[in-house]
Every structure is written in C-alpha cells, then in structure tokens.
Design a protein around this motif. Structure first.
Motif, PDB file in Angstrom:
ATOM      1  N   MET A  88       0.898   2.992  13.725  1.00 44.25           N
ATOM      2  CA  MET A  88       1.669   1.914  13.075  1.00 44.25           C
ATOM      3  C   MET A  88       1.988   1.938  11.593  1.00 44.25           C
ATOM      4  SD  MET A  88      -1.017  -0.507  15.082  1.00 44.25           S
ATOM      5  CE  MET A  88      -0.470  -2.387  14.704  1.00 44.25           C
ATOM      6  N   ARG A  89       1.509   2.151  10.735  1.00 46.38           N
ATOM      7  CA  ARG A  89       1.967   2.200   9.086  1.00 46.38           C
ATOM      8  C   ARG A  89       2.957   3.066   9.090  1.00 46.38           C
ATOM      9  NH1 ARG A  89      -4.012   1.992   8.113  1.00 46.38           N
ATOM     10  NH2 ARG A  89      -4.110   3.865   8.518  1.00 46.38           N
ATOM     11  N   GLU A  90       3.128   4.222   9.357  1.00 46.86           N
ATOM     12  CA  GLU A  90       4.562   5.688   9.119  1.00 46.86           C
ATOM     13  C   GLU A  90       5.417   4.983  10.192  1.00 46.86           C
ATOM     14  OE1 GLU A  90       2.340   9.365   9.647  1.00 46.86           O
ATOM     15  OE2 GLU A  90       0.208   7.901   7.598  1.00 46.86           O
ATOM     16  N   GLU A  91       5.495   5.003  10.970  1.00 46.66           N
ATOM     17  CA  GLU A  91       6.068   4.636  12.107  1.00 46.66           C
ATOM     18  C   GLU A  91       6.851   3.195  12.857  1.00 46.66           C
ATOM     19  OE1 GLU A  91       7.945   7.593  12.919  1.00 46.66           O
ATOM     20  OE2 GLU A  91       6.537   8.887  12.027  1.00 46.66           O
ATOM     21  N   LEU A  92       6.427   2.665  12.607  1.00 44.60           N
ATOM     22  CA  LEU A  92       6.515   1.550  13.007  1.00 44.60           C
ATOM     23  C   LEU A  92       6.463  -0.011  11.582  1.00 44.60           C
ATOM     24  CD1 LEU A  92       4.435   0.660  15.944  1.00 44.60           C
ATOM     25  CD2 LEU A  92       6.845   1.649  16.077  1.00 44.60           C
TER      26      LEU A  92
END
Length: 270
Positions: A54-58
């Motif tokens: 969620m943090r790194e990709e979204l």
C-alpha cells in the motif's frame, strides 16, 4: 491468476494474495477481494507485506500508517477491512455497512462452521491444498450440536472432492468412504463408484458392491459418459486441437506456453 477492474495503477510489483491465489495491481482490486471474499481476508490478510504494498506501490502511505496504528491500539481489528473499503471510494456507505454486518455474522458462527465455510470458499477458488488442510482439521473437531454426523459427512465429501481434483484418487476414495459411513448419501456412493472406474487399483468392498445395484451402476455409467463427452468439448481440449492444427514451429511454441500455464494453475491447488 489476476484481476482486472476499472482502473490500473502503475505498480511495479503486484501484490500476491497467497490465500486467494490472486495478484493485485490496484486499490480497486484490493477493495474488490476484501468485499467479495470476507472469509479469506478476515484472518491474517492485513499484515506488514500488504502495508508495504500500500505504501510503496499504491501511494497509500497515510492509510497504511493509520492501519498500523489501529493494529497496535487494541481496537476491533475487524474494522480495518471496512477502513480500506472506505478509502478506496469503490463501495458506497450502504455497501460498507452491509459488509460490517456480514463480518459480524461470520464472527458469530460456530468455529467449526466458520472454518468449513472458509474451506468451501477455498475449494470454489481451486485452492484445493489449502482447503484439504482445513477439512482434515475439521474432521478432528469434538462432536457437539454443530459437529454431528451430517456435518462430518459434508466435510468428508468435500475433502474427497478436493483430493479427486488433485488426482489423489486413493485419498479421495478413503475420504468418500468415511463420509458415507457418517451419512449413507447415494451421491457419495456414486462418487466412490466413479473413482473405481478412474483408478483400477481401487476396489469396491463387498458391502459397496451390494449397495451399487445394476440399476444404479447403469445410471452412473451414463453420467460418466456424459462427463467425458463434455470434457472432450472443453476449452482446454479445443486449445490443444487448435495447436495440433498449426505448423510445427508455431505449435511447439503454443504447446510450451499452454503446458506452462496448466502447470502454474495446478500448483495453486497444493
């Protein structure tokens, strides 16, 4: 297997939801599996690897932090899933309220029935190996008002069906026999008979031979013939027919790709 919904976000590394056998590439896809598969995401789905995704990709760092803090707070952990749905803007407030009630209803179920439903959901998604593990555990549950002979028969039948789809006919045979001992259902008897036709090493006992009357066998043989005919017309067989009609070099490429995909699909069963 992967999902494709209304919007694709530019993710470098899709998130593999192992329990579902799905690769997720957007916030909408994440919301979709949470909403439609509550049994498979209620326990253990939200963890550090999902928060990293969620943090790194979204680009959902704030939501990931909010969830992390909630997990440490001691508050109701089941509220995390509706929280994700709210932030996705994919479901209405009414739908999210319905989802909360669905979670509450699931939590109110008998533990054995809850786990049986989870195994059935895994079965429906062709996650046979994971379903087998739960079905086996359920057969060891102590008897009570829910875990009765009818319950054990249902679990044993589904366990047998899992093994049959994994081509473990010997284990399927034993599971079906155990299920029939708990509930003498003619459908289970049919499955026992069909396994002996698929695997010549499996033999009907004298008891089952007596139960499988000539009239029943004739009907089961018709069922098997119909199933065989449908299989011959299946999409996979059609794909092979198309491959063998191609010229040599193209056919070899197609065969390799098709077999590789079938192997990948089969691995998700274990």
């Amino acid at each position: 297997m992967s999902l494709l919904l209304c919007r694709q976000e530019h993710v470098t590394h899709p998130y593999y939801a192992e329990e579902l056998g799905l690769r997720l590439s957007s916030t909408q896809e994440l919301a979709y599996v949470i909403y439609h598969y509550p049994l498979l995401v209620l326990d253990g789905f939200v963890g550090e690897s999902l928060l990293d995704f969620m943090r790194e990709e979204l680009g959902q760092g704030f939501l990931a932090l909010k969830i992390e803090q909630w997990m440490k707070s001691g508050e109701n952990q089941d509220e995390i899933l509706p929280m994700i749905l709210q932030e996705s803007d994919y479901y209405t407030a009414q739908e999210i309220a319905h989802y909360r009630q669905e979670i509450a209803d699931l939590r109110g179920k008998h533990q054995a029935d809850y786990r049986r439903m989870k195994a059935d959901e895994l079965f429906s998604m062709r996650q046979y190996g994971r379903a087998v593990k739960i079905y086996q555990e359920l057969l060891e549950f102590p008897a009570d008002e829910v875990v009765n002979e009818s319950f054990r028969a249902r679990v044993g039948n589904n366990l047998g069906s899992c093994y049959a789809r994994m081509f473990r006919y010997d284990k399927a045979f034993e599971a079906y026999k155990r299920a029939y001992a708990a509930d003498a259902n003619p459908e289970i008897l049919r499955q026992i008979y069909c396994l002996t036709r698929l695997d010549p090493d499996l033999k009907l006992s004298e008891r089952f031979k007596a139960l499988a009357t000539p009239e029943l066998r004739a009907g089961w043989e018709r069922d098997m013939a119909g199933a065989k005919k449908r299989a011959e017309n299946s999409a996979q067989v059609a794909q092979l027919d198309a491959l063998f009609a191609q010229e040599q070099s193209q056919r070899e490429k197609g065969e390799t790709k098709l077999i590789k995909r079938w192997k990948q699909e089969y691995r998700t069963m274990a």
